[in-house]
Design a protein around this motif. Structure first.
Motif, PDB file in Angstrom:
ATOM      1  N   SER A 161      31.998  41.526  41.191  1.00 35.57           N
ATOM      2  CA  SER A 161      32.756  41.992  42.354  1.00 35.57           C
ATOM      3  C   SER A 161      34.051  41.203  42.517  1.00 35.57           C
ATOM      4  CB  SER A 161      31.899  41.862  43.616  1.00 35.57           C
ATOM      5  OG  SER A 161      30.724  42.644  43.517  1.00 35.57           O
ATOM      6  N   LEU A 162      33.990  39.918  42.206  1.00 32.44           N
ATOM      7  CA  LEU A 162      35.174  39.067  42.315  1.00 32.44           C
ATOM      8  C   LEU A 162      36.264  39.522  41.356  1.00 32.44           C
ATOM      9  CD1 LEU A 162      36.608  36.449  43.244  1.00 32.44           C
ATOM     10  CD2 LEU A 162      35.271  35.222  41.540  1.00 32.44           C
ATOM     11  N   THR A 163      35.902  39.809  40.120  1.00 30.03           N
ATOM     12  CA  THR A 163      36.915  40.237  39.160  1.00 30.03           C
ATOM     13  C   THR A 163      37.485  41.604  39.511  1.00 30.03           C
ATOM     14  OG1 THR A 163      35.213  41.162  37.685  1.00 30.03           O
ATOM     15  CG2 THR A 163      35.936  38.899  37.276  1.00 30.03           C
ATOM     16  N   ARG A 164      36.715  42.411  40.235  1.00 28.95           N
ATOM     17  CA  ARG A 164      37.214  43.712  40.677  1.00 28.95           C
ATOM     18  C   ARG A 164      37.980  43.617  41.992  1.00 28.95           C
ATOM     19  NH1 ARG A 164      34.979  48.185  38.038  1.00 28.95           N
ATOM     20  NH2 ARG A 164      36.599  49.271  39.205  1.00 28.95           N
ATOM     21  N   GLY A 165      38.013  42.429  42.596  1.00 27.43           N
ATOM     22  CA  GLY A 165      38.754  42.247  43.837  1.00 27.43           C
ATOM     23  C   GLY A 165      38.063  42.797  45.065  1.00 27.43           C
ATOM     24  N   ASN A 166      36.741  42.963  45.009  1.00 24.82           N
ATOM     25  CA  ASN A 166      35.974  43.503  46.132  1.00 24.82           C
ATOM     26  C   ASN A 166      35.438  42.347  46.970  1.00 24.82           C
ATOM     27  OD1 ASN A 166      34.098  44.735  47.870  1.00 24.82           O
ATOM     28  ND2 ASN A 166      33.680  46.364  46.399  1.00 24.82           N
ATOM     29  N   LEU A 209      34.006  32.357  46.532  1.00 24.09           N
ATOM     30  CA  LEU A 209      34.748  33.098  47.551  1.00 24.09           C
ATOM     31  C   LEU A 209      36.215  32.672  47.602  1.00 24.09           C
ATOM     32  CD1 LEU A 209      32.193  33.082  50.523  1.00 24.09           C
ATOM     33  CD2 LEU A 209      32.710  34.978  48.976  1.00 24.09           C
ATOM     34  N   LEU A 210      36.475  31.406  47.298  1.00 20.29           N
ATOM     35  CA  LEU A 210      37.842  30.893  47.378  1.00 20.29           C
ATOM     36  C   LEU A 210      38.713  31.410  46.244  1.00 20.29           C
ATOM     37  CD1 LEU A 210      37.114  27.181  48.353  1.00 20.29           C
ATOM     38  CD2 LEU A 210      37.621  29.120  49.855  1.00 20.29           C
ATOM     39  N   ALA A 211      38.099  32.015  45.222  1.00 19.87           N
ATOM     40  CA  ALA A 211      38.881  32.589  44.135  1.00 19.87           C
ATOM     41  C   ALA A 211      39.468  33.948  44.513  1.00 19.87           C
ATOM     42  CB  ALA A 211      38.020  32.724  42.880  1.00 19.87           C
ATOM     43  N   LEU A 212      39.022  34.489  45.635  1.00 20.85           N
ATOM     44  CA  LEU A 212      39.607  35.724  46.160  1.00 20.85           C
ATOM     45  C   LEU A 212      40.983  35.423  46.751  1.00 20.85           C
ATOM     46  CD1 LEU A 212      36.443  37.050  48.000  1.00 20.85           C
ATOM     47  CD2 LEU A 212      37.594  38.254  46.116  1.00 20.85           C
ATOM     48  N   GLN A 259      41.696  37.582  51.994  1.00 21.71           N
ATOM     49  CA  GLN A 259      40.364  38.177  51.954  1.00 21.71           C
ATOM     50  C   GLN A 259      39.248  37.166  52.210  1.00 21.71           C
ATOM     51  OE1 GLN A 259      39.874  40.329  48.284  1.00 21.71           O
ATOM     52  NE2 GLN A 259      41.361  41.897  48.835  1.00 21.71           N
ATOM     53  N   TRP A 260      39.598  35.901  52.366  1.00 27.52           N
ATOM     54  CA  TRP A 260      38.581  34.873  52.577  1.00 27.52           C
ATOM     55  C   TRP A 260      37.739  35.149  53.818  1.00 27.52           C
ATOM     56  CZ3 TRP A 260      41.515  29.595  51.629  1.00 27.52           C
ATOM     57  CH2 TRP A 260      41.814  29.482  50.274  1.00 27.52           C
ATOM     58  N   LEU A 261      38.392  35.497  54.917  1.00 34.31           N
ATOM     59  CA  LEU A 261      37.665  35.698  56.169  1.00 34.31           C
ATOM     60  C   LEU A 261      36.662  36.838  56.039  1.00 34.31           C
ATOM     61  CD1 LEU A 261      37.189  35.007  59.115  1.00 34.31           C
ATOM     62  CD2 LEU A 261      39.073  36.563  59.725  1.00 34.31           C
ATOM     63  N   ALA A 265      42.404  40.203  41.578  1.00 32.37           N
ATOM     64  CA  ALA A 265      42.830  40.388  42.962  1.00 32.37           C
ATOM     65  C   ALA A 265      43.472  39.123  43.520  1.00 32.37           C
ATOM     66  CB  ALA A 265      41.660  40.801  43.828  1.00 32.37           C
ATOM     67  N   GLY A 266      43.267  37.992  42.837  1.00 32.76           N
ATOM     68  CA  GLY A 266      43.781  36.739  43.350  1.00 32.76           C
ATOM     69  C   GLY A 266      45.288  36.624  43.258  1.00 32.76           C
ATOM     70  N   ARG A 267      45.916  37.562  42.543  1.00 35.77           N
ATOM     71  CA  ARG A 267      47.367  37.499  42.438  1.00 35.77           C
ATOM     72  C   ARG A 267      47.967  37.708  43.773  1.00 35.77           C
ATOM     73  NH1 ARG A 267      50.149  34.696  39.562  1.00 35.77           N
ATOM     74  NH2 ARG A 267      48.867  35.239  37.799  1.00 35.77           N
TER      75      ARG A 267
END
Length: 398
Positions: free
Chosen positions: A154-159, A184-187, A191-193, A396-398
């Protein structure tokens, strides 16, 4: 073909281990019966489970899942659970490969080489997965690691929402999954909240009813086990015969700190490995199934965190942590090996110099989207879901 080979490898290990497996399944079976009792039992089940059975160190999701096998005869239920847990190991290898394919979109990575990395790392991962899933029957560890792999996907998909949900389910299955929360911090920061609220909310929904229903449930947090002579804890100078009171909080704190450092260094793919390292270096016991979490960490690191064709960290972990159990008979020497692997792998993933690869620019569309691109082109970092370097955050982290 790599999935066919890994499936055959899994079947072989399952056939060898299953006749003598299920060492700890009775804990899950008992917890599965107790959690569904409610008011119909003797008062020691339902929401009173942890107050009366602090030895059951698994999460409520694990007991709810284990209870689904209780209608079957004990031997049949154990066999079915072992088969399902073995299958989840294969699913994890698929998730790792898909996560890596999505992460490297546009970064100039050949997809065939990526499949080869998944195959070679998976050949090391599967034996340890069978150890936790079949030999010990630890459904809690299995579910925690499975949900963590889903969180990475999910993280790599930016969800963000699904990343938080999956990490919550991992902690609801096994509390030690708390060490993986830094994912979570890699998002993206915005989106962290959202991810954090989903994660915290589902953790509260799963655990709070037990502590509100019976304040004695906190006794589960103080449950101790013997401090084994082969533990790395002994090499750190801790000679207590049982788990020191500070040990479990220190495990969690160390895992979280290392995970945050990994994300800060742009190496989020190492979070699971570092969280697992924190567990084995400070745990008083030396059960071999602990190594499964390390092998998930090395699997993710080898296929996402770096670009070597040979995923040598997976094999190094298998040979040192699992092989030493059979080849090294001195307890102190085994403890030193465990400590050495943790120190070496932690320093490597956090401090090894990074060589930038790829060009920054506009990402070209992938040649294929059903399973990732056949060849992942250069220039992912500018816009879209790819990155130019293996150390960068998820798309998504960009």
């Amino acid at each position: 073909m790599h999935l066919v080979l890994l499936t055959g490898w899994t079947v072989v290990w399952f056939a060898v281990v299953e006749p003598h497996g299920g060492f700890s399944w009775h804990y899950l079976r008992a917890g599965g019966e107790l959690i569904y009792q409610g008011a119909a039992g003797d008062g020691t089940g339902g929401l009173n489970l942890y107050a009366h059975h602090p030895e059951l160190q698994m999460g409520p999701v694990s007991f709810l899942a284990a209870g689904l096998f209780n209608p079957f005869p004990e031997a049949t239920g154990q066999f079915l659970a072992a088969a399902l847990m073995s299958l989840l190991g294969l699913v994890i290898t698929v998730l790792a490969g898909r996560s890596a394919a999505w992460h490297f979109l546009g970064a100039g990575i050949n997809h065939q080489r990526l499949r080869q990395r998944v195959l070679i790392a998976g050949l090391a991962f599967i034996p340890m997965w069978i150890e936790v899933a079949v030999r010990f029957g630890h459904l809690d560890d299995v579910l925690a690691l499975f949900f963590t792999a889903l969180a990475v996907r999910s993280l790599t998909r930016g969800n963000a929402a699904m990343t938080g949900v999956c990490l919550a389910l991992a902690m609801d299955s096994k509390p030690t999954a708390l060490a993986f929360v830094p994912l979570l911090l890699a998002l993206p920061r915005q989106q962290w909240l959202r991810a954090g609220l989903w994660c915290a909310g589902l953790v509260a929904v799963a655990w709070l009813p037990f502590f509100v229903g019976d304040s004695q449930s906190f006794a589960a947090a103080t449950f101790t086990i013997p401090n084994h002579p082969a533990s790395a804890l002994r090499w750190l100078g801790v000679g207590d015969p049982e788990t020191p009171g500070w040990d479990r909080p220190a495990q969690a704190a160390l895992g979280l700190v290392l995970g945050v450092l990994a994300v800060w260094r742009g190496r989020w793919a190492a979070v699971v490995l570092l969280g697992a390292n924190a567990r084995i270096v400070l745990d008083p016991s030396v059960y071999t199934y602990y190594t499964a979490s390390v092998l998930l960490g090395t699997l993710l690191w080898d296929v996402i965190g770096q670009r070597w064709l040979v995923p040598w960290w997976s094999w190094l972990a298998l040979l040192t942590l699992y092989g030493s159990v059979f080849l090294v008979h001195d307890d102190a020497a085994r403890g030193l090996i465990r400590l050495g692997f943790v120190a070496l792998s932690t320093l490597y993933v956090l401090l090894w110099p990074v060589r930038e690869r790829g060009r920054r620019g506009r990402r070209r569309p992938p040649a294929r989207t059903d399973e990732g691109p056949a060849v992942l082109h250069e220039g992912a970092a500018g816009a879209g879901p790819g990155r130019a370097t293996p150390w960068a955050g998820p798309p998504a982290g960009r």
